[in-house]
Design an enzyme around this catalytic site. Structure first.
Site, PDB file in Angstrom:
ATOM      1  N   HIS A 236      -7.437 -34.789 -30.080  1.00 28.82           N
ATOM      2  CA  HIS A 236      -7.190 -35.123 -28.682  1.00 28.82           C
ATOM      3  C   HIS A 236      -8.400 -34.678 -27.868  1.00 28.82           C
ATOM      4  O   HIS A 236      -9.117 -33.744 -28.242  1.00 28.82           O
ATOM      5  CB  HIS A 236      -5.935 -34.403 -28.163  1.00 28.82           C
ATOM      6  CG  HIS A 236      -4.646 -35.021 -28.633  1.00 28.82           C
ATOM      7  ND1 HIS A 236      -4.279 -36.300 -28.292  1.00 28.82           N
ATOM      8  CD2 HIS A 236      -3.648 -34.531 -29.406  1.00 28.82           C
ATOM      9  CE1 HIS A 236      -3.095 -36.574 -28.829  1.00 28.82           C
ATOM     10  NE2 HIS A 236      -2.697 -35.518 -29.514  1.00 28.82           N
ATOM     11  N   CYS A 286     -10.146 -38.943 -26.657  1.00 28.05           N
ATOM     12  CA  CYS A 286     -10.171 -39.535 -25.326  1.00 28.05           C
ATOM     13  C   CYS A 286     -11.174 -38.813 -24.436  1.00 28.05           C
ATOM     14  O   CYS A 286     -11.463 -37.633 -24.602  1.00 28.05           O
ATOM     15  CB  CYS A 286      -8.793 -39.460 -24.676  1.00 28.05           C
ATOM     16  SG  CYS A 286      -7.684 -40.747 -25.248  1.00 28.05           S
TER      17      CYS A 286
END
Length: 414
Positions: A236, A286
């Site tokens: 992440h 991301c």
């Protein structure tokens, strides 16, 4: 593919682009093993019929010794025998030698060297240059200048070490979801970089401090006998305050690590044995929470209209840090990074999409492009192909990019 076959394709390209019917070719090209399905999907996304034909002919040159006769057979089977005969005639025609002004042979002793990438002959005499493909006895061609773009040396075996940090399961307190499909990404990249002659080191589900320790350990190893170093991070990600490289990645405990901190472990000051050598970073995470709706275009297939339930992002909220939290090795007084390339799966501030069943868009395309082009193209050109392929996927859009501080062209040693 032999040189006369490549020459035939190049000479016949204009006619092929104008007349080639590409739709009947896709299935035979896959059945004959000339292209994989992902490669064909990329070709079909090239644009108009003419653009698809042009890209097909360009890519066909890299498909091996049997590609040309197989392509001729496919043309005949699909009712395009006239184009096959045209290519045969081009293949049989003799090349025309360049016209050079008033050249006289001279007696010189040459130490010949040939650039494997461009086919240009060099010599150790004091002549200005020798035109590509012209025998070295045609000396002192003052009108011709040879400009060579250097590429990094990749002669070591293995070429270098490749560290893959793959975070899948996150602690409950972190508030971060399980990254289903990340193991698929990891397996693809392990296999791909091993085939490209790298020693693979894989670590799974590490807390932030454990990630830092692994990165520091890699940066402190002696890389003197190696030519390159690769770091891949699958996790992440988020936005972070930065000076050099944007973004951050999370450990499984939910603590972020700035990308610039990771990169700077390997700069010239902190990793002397990698000075002057390429250091490549591939970040599947991301860059923020924004979802790019893209421009309005016609979808290639019904599946593209809705991402579906299996599509996930690696986004987490951006929290503005309080106080002075700049890392010691990320301050402006550090040397400017050189020989570094950081490839991001998405534009800073935007999400990066991942399929549970097939892995992330970015890694899927990166693996496919490396498989097809690593033997013939430099890294930056391949990353453009990755960006183009990823940008064509899905209803929500994604565009990979990179921060490039390489000084030379980078070719993998295949």
């Amino acid at each position: 593919m032999e040189e006369q076959q490549r020459r035939a394709l190049r000479r016949g390209r204009a006619r092929l682009v104008a007349a080639l019917r590409v739709e009947p070719l896709w299935d035979p090209l896959e059945q004959r093993g000339l292209f994989t399905r992902p490669m064909l999907e990329e070709l079909r996304s090239a644009g108009s019929r003419g653009e698809q034909a042009r890209q097909l002919i360009i890519d066909l040159e890299t498909r091996g010794m049997q590609a040309f006769p197989a392509f001729l057979s496919i043309l005949r089977d699909t009712g395009q025998g006239d184009l096959a005969e045209m290519l045969i005639q081009e293949c049989e025609s003799r090349p025309v030698l360049p016209q050079l002004p008033d050249l006289r042979p001279v007696e010189l002793e040459w130490e010949e060297k040939q650039c494997k990438r461009c086919g240009v002959f060099l010599a150790n005499s004091n002549m200005e240059g020798v035109a590509a493909g012209i025998p070295l006895t045609w000396a002192r061609v003052q009108e011709v200048r040879i400009f060579i773009i250097l590429d990094y040396e990749m002669k070591a075996d293995p070429c270098g070490r490749c560290l893959i940090l793959n975070n899948v399961n996150f602690s409950r307190d972190s508030g971060l979801s399980t990254r289903e499909g990340s193991d698929i990404d990891c397996e693809k990249l392990e296999r791909r970089f091993k085939a490209l002659r790298f020693t693979i080191l894989t670590r799974r589900d590490l807390k932030a401090q454990e990630m830092v320790l692994e990165l520091q350990k890699l940066s402190r190893w002696d890389h003197s006998a190696l030519d390159c170093c690769i770091v891949v991070i699958l996790s992440h990600g988020c936005q972070t305050s930065h000076i050099q490289f944007p973004g951050g990645v999370y450990g499984t405990d939910g603590k972020p690590i700035p990308i610039e901190k990771i990169v700077n472990y390997f700069n010239g000051s902190n990793c002397p044995s990698l000075r002057g050598k390429p250091k490549l970073f591939f970040i599947q995470a991301c860059g923020g929470e924004q979802r790019d709706q893209g421009f309005v275009v016609d979808c290639d297939s019904p599946e593209d209209e809705d991402p579906g339930g299996s599509l996930e992002s690696d986004a987490t909220p951006f929290q503005v840090p309080s106080g002075n939290v700049d890392e010691p090795d990320a301050i402006a007084s550090l040397p400017t990074p050189s020989d570094i390339l950081v490839s991001y799966s998405t534009f800073p501030g935007f999400v990066s999409w991942r399929e549970k069943s097939s892995g992330s868009w970015y890694v899927e395309m990166l693996d496919s492009v490396l498989e097809q082009y690593a033997h013939s193209e430099d890294l930056l050109n391949m990353l453009l192909r990755v960006a183009n392929a990823v940008s064509a996927k899905g209803r929500y859009k994604q565009i990979p990019g990179c921060f490039n501080f390489l000084r030379k062209k980078f070719f993998f040693a295949c």
